[in-house]
Design an enzyme around this catalytic site. Structure first.
Site, mmCIF file in Angstrom:
data_model
loop_
_atom_site.group_PDB
_atom_site.id
_atom_site.type_symbol
_atom_site.label_atom_id
_atom_site.label_comp_id
_atom_site.label_asym_id
_atom_site.label_seq_id
_atom_site.Cartn_x
_atom_site.Cartn_y
_atom_site.Cartn_z
ATOM 1 C CG ASP A 44 -2.285 -5.942 2.522
ATOM 2 O OD1 ASP A 44 -1.629 -6.966 2.796
ATOM 3 O OD2 ASP A 44 -1.974 -4.810 2.937
ATOM 4 C CG ASP A 63 -3.093 -1.333 4.953
ATOM 5 O OD1 ASP A 63 -2.759 -2.358 5.559
ATOM 6 O OD2 ASP A 63 -2.806 -0.182 5.338
ATOM 7 C CD GLU A 102 1.144 -9.608 0.935
ATOM 8 O OE1 GLU A 102 1.718 -9.024 0.007
ATOM 9 O OE2 GLU A 102 0.899 -9.080 2.024
#
Length: 191
Positions: free
Chosen positions: A7, A140, A67
């Site tokens: 992330d 996160d 992502e």
């Protein structure tokens, strides 16, 4: 299959390494790379690269799941995030790893069944699916674990999941996953 989920962030970058054996998931490592606020952006990118490289060396993932960038009103933030993503992509390519990218809504849908799920809902389901108690913090970390789970649940590079039925984007829908892995779903809700 071992997947490193990332992330990316310019202040905090979450990571999670998950091994899948059959229908069982094991968290090998997870955490957050905390970047010093006074460091230059270039120094932060270097730190992310080095720390993720150490994770890759220690756990030997076959794939990095990342992502994709979401639309941002702040151009500077979007550029910085893009540079962080570039460092992660370069690292994966330098280590000859597979790289898969997922939109935030796709990750949320894979983990919770809802593309508009909150961070709290994602964290809860990630912890539930991976038998983590307590729930890792900050978000996160659970986001990174969710990205890795998404890759594993969507089939990533594994042909058996792809042949089980695909959604219009190429991955499995939640109902297809449930049909293909009922024992995993039953275990998930027995905890």
């Amino acid at each position: 299959m071992v997947v490193l989920g990332v992330d990316p962030g310019s202040r905090l970058t979450g990571y999670g390494v998950i091994r899948q054996e059959g229908t069982f998931f094991t968290v090998l490592s997870c955490g957050v790379i905390r970047l010093h606020p006074r460091s230059s952006h270039a120094e932060r990118i270097g730190q992310i690269y080095r720390e993720l490289e150490a994770v890759i060396t220690d756990y030997a993932p076959e794939c990095v799941a990342l992502e994709t960038v979401f639309l941002s009103r702040n151009v500077q933030s979007a550029l910085k995030l893009g540079q962080v993503r570039g460092a992660v992509i370069a690292l994966a390519m330098n280590r000859n790893l597979l790289l898969h990218e997922y939109a935030p809504r796709e990750v949320k849908s894979a983990v919770t069944g809802k593309g508009a799920a909150s961070k709290e809902q994602v964290a809860f389901m990630v912890a539930r699916m991976l038998a983590l108690n307590p729930v890792p913090e900050p978000f996160d970390v659970t986001d990174a674990l969710g990205i890795a789970l998404c890759d594993l649940l969507r089939g990533g590079s594994r042909e058996p999941f792809k042949s089980a039925g695909q959604s219009r984007k190429g991955g499995m829908s939640w109902s297809q996953f449930v049909g293909a892995s009922p024992d995993m779903v039953i275990r998930l809700f027995q905890k």
